[in-house]
Design an enzyme around this catalytic site. Structure first.
Site, PDB file in Angstrom:
ATOM      1  NE  ARG A  45     -98.598 -44.576  -5.655  1.00  0.00           N
ATOM      2  CZ  ARG A  45     -98.943 -45.695  -6.268  1.00  0.00           C
ATOM      3  NH1 ARG A  45     -98.011 -46.555  -6.688  1.00  0.00           N
ATOM      4  NH2 ARG A  45    -100.213 -45.986  -6.490  1.00  0.00           N
TER       5      ARG A  45
ATOM      6  CB  SER B 153    -100.512 -46.779 -10.771  1.00  0.00           C
ATOM      7  OG  SER B 153    -100.445 -48.127 -10.337  1.00  0.00           O
TER       8      SER B 153
ATOM      9  CG  ASN C 258     -94.735 -38.695  -5.029  1.00  0.00           C
ATOM     10  OD1 ASN C 258     -95.225 -37.940  -4.196  1.00  0.00           O
ATOM     11  ND2 ASN C 258     -95.438 -39.671  -5.596  1.00  0.00           N
TER      12      ASN C 258
END
Length: 269
Positions: A203, A199, A207
């Site tokens: 992440r 994660s 983004n």
């Protein structure tokens, strides 16, 4: 510019690659030994720039009236140091320098996204380089490599602080302290452990990749139509201003999660 929007987008999303060994030169064919040369070049280059900048500021630091750059570096160091003191509850001299390195390095890699998407690729194209991605944090290989480094530190300090037996007990006797529940506990804990680096890397990648894609889509608005071109210029400026918050926030989140994960690794139950 490419012949059509689809080719333009795919061209900007393609890394400059070196396929080692017996790999085919065909980029569509999977090959394990494929190096994204542009990601490595920009990430290492920005890391070296960070080390050089902070070292030069440290060597020229004065106790008198500091310059603007020294003030900025001191504020940044104090900010990271405060974040570490508030979130890390163990004793380890590595954590603060590591947190500072992660924050500044990730921020610099993210900052490359504010360079207009055609500038550096066009300059590279003039030099005979057909593909060039300038934002290392939009490469999943880079973000997962960084998160795996944090993961290895988590395992190392978990074993160092708790011992091998303590670490094994943490994986097998939580959350249910019953020997019959060991398989269930282990499955639950191992999934939670592995999900942390996954994660963490996804992440940052997700983004930044989305932000880069929006810049590419805005660049498609620069056509022969003056009105659409002007709208594209306004959209690019607005998104760049908003993206400053995104790139800073993503660097901060990566740093804070690293601190929290390593703090958890230092907790000896």
């Amino acid at each position: 510019m490419a012949a059509n929007p689809q080719e333009y987008i795919l061209h900007h999303l393609q890394n400059l690659q070196y396929r080692a060994g017996s790999c085919s030169a065909d980029a569509s064919e999977y090959c394990f030994w494929t190096w994204n040369v542009d990601s490595l070049l920009f990430s290492v280059g920005l890391g070296v720039f960070f080390l050089w900048l902070f070292r030069s500021v440290g060597k020229k630091a004065t106790t008198g009236v500091p310059g603007k750059l020294q003030c900025f570096v001191e504020m940044l160091v104090e900010f990271v140091d405060t974040s570490v003191k508030e979130s890390f509850h163990g004793k380890n001299k590595l954590i603060a320098p590591l947190a500072l390195t992660i924050f500044v390095w990730v921020f610099l890699m993210n900052l490359m996204d504010l360079i207009p998407v055609d500038w550096l690729p066009a300059a590279a194209g003039a030099a005979g380089v057909h593909y060039l991605k300038v934002v290392p944090s939009t490469d999943l290989n880079i973000t997962l490599a960084m998160s795996c480094s944090v993961f290895f530190l988590m395992i190392f300090y978990s074993i160092k602080v708790k011992g091998v037996s303590g670490f094994v007990k943490e994986l097998t006797l939580q959350p249910f302290n019953n020997k019959l529940m060991i398989p269930f506990n282990f499955l639950l804990e191992i999934v939670g452990l592995i999900s942390k680096p996954v994660s963490l890397g996804l992440r940052l990648f997700g983004n930044m990749y989305a932000g880069e894609l929006i810049f590419i889509l805005i660049a498609l608005m620069y056509t022969g139509n003056v009105a659409i071109g002007a709208l594209g210029g306004f959209a690019q400026l607005a998104w760049a201003i908003f993206h400053i918050l995104v790139i800073t926030l993503q660097a901060f989140i990566f740093m804070m999660l690293t601190i929290v994960y390593l703090s958890m690794a230092h907790e000896d139950h």
